[in-house]
Design a protein around this motif. Structure first.
Motif, PDB file in Angstrom:
ATOM      1  N   THR A 102     -60.549  39.673 -23.632  1.00  0.00           N
ATOM      2  CA  THR A 102     -60.668  41.104 -23.361  1.00  0.00           C
ATOM      3  C   THR A 102     -59.329  41.655 -22.890  1.00  0.00           C
ATOM      4  N   SER A 103     -59.043  42.878 -23.249  1.00  0.00           N
ATOM      5  CA  SER A 103     -57.819  43.529 -22.778  1.00  0.00           C
ATOM      6  C   SER A 103     -57.799  43.554 -21.256  1.00  0.00           C
ATOM      7  N   ASP A 104     -56.615  43.356 -20.687  1.00  0.00           N
ATOM      8  CA  ASP A 104     -56.504  43.435 -19.231  1.00  0.00           C
ATOM      9  C   ASP A 104     -56.361  44.879 -18.749  1.00  0.00           C
ATOM     10  N   LYS A 151     -57.626  39.642 -36.523  1.00  0.00           N
ATOM     11  CA  LYS A 151     -58.338  38.372 -36.377  1.00  0.00           C
ATOM     12  C   LYS A 151     -57.502  37.411 -35.544  1.00  0.00           C
ATOM     13  N   THR A 152     -56.208  37.414 -35.790  1.00  0.00           N
ATOM     14  CA  THR A 152     -55.254  36.608 -35.020  1.00  0.00           C
ATOM     15  C   THR A 152     -53.975  37.429 -34.879  1.00  0.00           C
ATOM     16  N   VAL A 153     -52.905  36.814 -34.526  1.00  0.00           N
ATOM     17  CA  VAL A 153     -51.546  37.371 -34.457  1.00  0.00           C
ATOM     18  C   VAL A 153     -51.349  38.295 -33.253  1.00  0.00           C
ATOM     19  N   HIS A 154     -51.942  39.507 -33.237  1.00  0.00           N
ATOM     20  CA  HIS A 154     -51.691  40.406 -32.107  1.00  0.00           C
ATOM     21  C   HIS A 154     -52.944  41.207 -31.778  1.00  0.00           C
ATOM     22  N   HIS A 155     -53.143  41.476 -30.490  1.00  0.00           N
ATOM     23  CA  HIS A 155     -54.271  42.288 -30.016  1.00  0.00           C
ATOM     24  C   HIS A 155     -55.619  41.767 -30.525  1.00  0.00           C
ATOM     25  N   SER A 156     -55.759  40.441 -30.614  1.00  0.00           N
ATOM     26  CA  SER A 156     -57.015  39.873 -31.122  1.00  0.00           C
ATOM     27  C   SER A 156     -57.985  39.639 -29.969  1.00  0.00           C
ATOM     28  N   PHE A 157     -58.321  40.734 -29.284  1.00  0.00           N
ATOM     29  CA  PHE A 157     -59.238  40.662 -28.150  1.00  0.00           C
ATOM     30  C   PHE A 157     -60.031  41.958 -28.073  1.00  0.00           C
ATOM     31  N   GLN A 163     -56.142  49.531 -27.423  1.00  0.00           N
ATOM     32  CA  GLN A 163     -54.859  49.370 -26.737  1.00  0.00           C
ATOM     33  C   GLN A 163     -53.696  49.548 -27.713  1.00  0.00           C
ATOM     34  N   HIS A 164     -53.788  48.907 -28.864  1.00  0.00           N
ATOM     35  CA  HIS A 164     -52.733  49.025 -29.877  1.00  0.00           C
ATOM     36  C   HIS A 164     -52.576  50.474 -30.329  1.00  0.00           C
ATOM     37  N   THR A 165     -53.686  51.145 -30.584  1.00  0.00           N
ATOM     38  CA  THR A 165     -53.629  52.536 -31.045  1.00  0.00           C
ATOM     39  C   THR A 165     -53.006  53.438 -29.993  1.00  0.00           C
ATOM     40  N   LEU A 166     -53.373  53.238 -28.736  1.00  0.00           N
ATOM     41  CA  LEU A 166     -52.818  54.056 -27.660  1.00  0.00           C
ATOM     42  C   LEU A 166     -51.310  53.854 -27.543  1.00  0.00           C
ATOM     43  N   TYR A 167     -50.856  52.612 -27.621  1.00  0.00           N
ATOM     44  CA  TYR A 167     -49.425  52.338 -27.488  1.00  0.00           C
ATOM     45  C   TYR A 167     -48.647  52.898 -28.677  1.00  0.00           C
ATOM     46  N   VAL A 168     -49.197  52.744 -29.876  1.00  0.00           N
ATOM     47  CA  VAL A 168     -48.538  53.294 -31.064  1.00  0.00           C
ATOM     48  C   VAL A 168     -48.459  54.817 -30.964  1.00  0.00           C
ATOM     49  N   ALA A 280     -46.901  45.834 -32.452  1.00  0.00           N
ATOM     50  CA  ALA A 280     -47.504  44.584 -32.907  1.00  0.00           C
ATOM     51  C   ALA A 280     -46.623  43.386 -32.549  1.00  0.00           C
ATOM     52  N   ARG A 281     -45.322  43.514 -32.786  1.00  0.00           N
ATOM     53  CA  ARG A 281     -44.421  42.389 -32.517  1.00  0.00           C
ATOM     54  C   ARG A 281     -44.235  42.145 -31.019  1.00  0.00           C
ATOM     55  N   LEU A 282     -44.098  43.214 -30.248  1.00  0.00           N
ATOM     56  CA  LEU A 282     -43.906  43.028 -28.813  1.00  0.00           C
ATOM     57  C   LEU A 282     -45.166  42.483 -28.145  1.00  0.00           C
ATOM     58  N   GLU A 283     -46.338  42.880 -28.637  1.00  0.00           N
ATOM     59  CA  GLU A 283     -47.574  42.302 -28.108  1.00  0.00           C
ATOM     60  C   GLU A 283     -47.680  40.833 -28.499  1.00  0.00           C
ATOM     61  N   PHE A 284     -47.280  40.506 -29.721  1.00  0.00           N
ATOM     62  CA  PHE A 284     -47.297  39.105 -30.149  1.00  0.00           C
ATOM     63  C   PHE A 284     -46.399  38.264 -29.246  1.00  0.00           C
ATOM     64  N   ILE A 285     -45.210  38.787 -28.941  1.00  0.00           N
ATOM     65  CA  ILE A 285     -44.294  38.051 -28.073  1.00  0.00           C
ATOM     66  C   ILE A 285     -44.863  37.955 -26.656  1.00  0.00           C
TER      67      ILE A 285
END
Length: 320
Positions: A102-104, A151-157, A163-168, A280-285
């Motif tokens: 789950t997102s923190d 499914k994997t890679v980034h924001h898979s929670f 969260q991704h949409t808000l940051y973008v 996407a990349r910064l969340e992955f890192i």
């Protein structure tokens, strides 16, 4: 509870995990075994049952909680568990919240923040389109709040898509303040809607897997279709404006090899691609750093095939 993120090679594990999948397989020598994927809120691990008919292996199915005993090994550079015993866990032996990532960040706070950007869109047609999805459609809003972004890679929670949409969207709003060539209403709407197709592409947790439409169409095409269908419901919605918005969605991955059916041909589409890729990349890192919190003695995390680089930590991982 020992979390999957804390496991390492050579460890003996005894605990309860959620079985994401269980499939029968056959070795090259014709011996039956089972492929199992176990998960908790920190991640997943591939597991094998080499003796599925042994006395220590009881019946359990995918999406059930399983009490397992096994050894952690490494295969092709990835951790793997060899299960010696397994049984279906009984209610009361586990807390479901420990097993779903789950997102923190607080979901309702993030959704309220996203709605403030909806309110910044002044074009009546774009504003109405956003209202129909994000304020008037309770079922869509629930799916959007609880969906993952991948499914994997980034924001898979759970909450990952929100969260991704808000940051973008935040990044795109920043762009509009410094680059007047950008149409703010178009870019904000595109940012808010760029991944709405993922509410259809990916199933809900704990499956978090591609649906039939996800496999056949993908979220980019699904999202463009959703925009088209909703625009038809809004009287007088300009055809050119609909095409511009759909183009931003179709081009937001930037390159054909990354799944975009079109390359950006509008400044807003390019800005959206840059914001989407950055988050996407910064969340992955970020997730890579979190996964290496258990390695305090090593500054280097090892070569990452996706990023094609070996990353080194530069700060305090405990601050994550």
């Amino acid at each position: 509870m020992l979390y999957i993120q804390e496991m390492h090679e050579g460890m003996k594990v005894a605990g309860i995990y959620l079985c994401k999948s269980r499939t029968a397989a056959v070795t090259k020598n014709g011996k039956n075994y089972d492929n199992v994927i176990l998960m908790d809120k920190t991640g997943t691990i591939d597991a094998k049952i080499w003796e599925p008919d042994s006395a220590g292996i009881e019946e359990f199915d995918a999406l059930e909680y399983v009490d397992v005993v096994g050894d952690v090994t490494k295969y092709n550079g990835n951790l793997q568990m060899s299960l010696k015993r397994a049984r279906k866990a009984r209610e009361g032996e586990y807390d479901p919240k420990e097993y779903l990532p789950t997102s923190d960040k607080n979901t309702e706070d993030m959704y309220k923040a996203l709605l403030t950007f909806v309110d910044k869109v002044e074009n009546p047609y774009l504003h109405k389109l956003l209202e129909k999805y994000f304020r008037e459609d309770a079922a869509f809003a629930y799916r959007f709040k609880t969906a993952s972004a991948a499914k994997t890679v980034h924001h898979s929670f759970i909450g990952g898509l929100l969260q991704h949409t808000l940051y973008v969207t935040n990044l795109c709003y920043y762009f509009t303040k410094y680059y007047p060539i950008l149409n703010r209403d178009l870019l904000l709407t595109a940012a808010i809607c760029h991944d709405i197709g993922k509410t259809v592409e990916i199933s809900a947790f704990p499956e978090n897997d591609y649906t039939d439409d996800g496999q056949l169409l993908g979220h980019i095409m699904i999202g463009a279709e959703m925009i088209h269908d909703t625009a038809k419901e809004i009287p007088g919605f300009p055809k050119k404006l609909e095409s511009d918005l759909k183009h931003c969605i179709l081009a937001h991955h930037g390159e054909y090899e990354f799944g975009s059916p079109k390359k950006p041909a509008l400044a807003e589409a390019l800005a959206l691609n840059l914001a989407d890729n950055a988050d996407a990349r910064l969340e992955f890192i970020t997730e890579l750093f979190k996964a290496n919190m258990q390695k305090p003695d090593s500054e280097w995390f090892g070569f990452n095939r996706l990023l094609e680089s070996n990353f080194r930590k530069t700060g305090d991982l405990n601050a994550l």
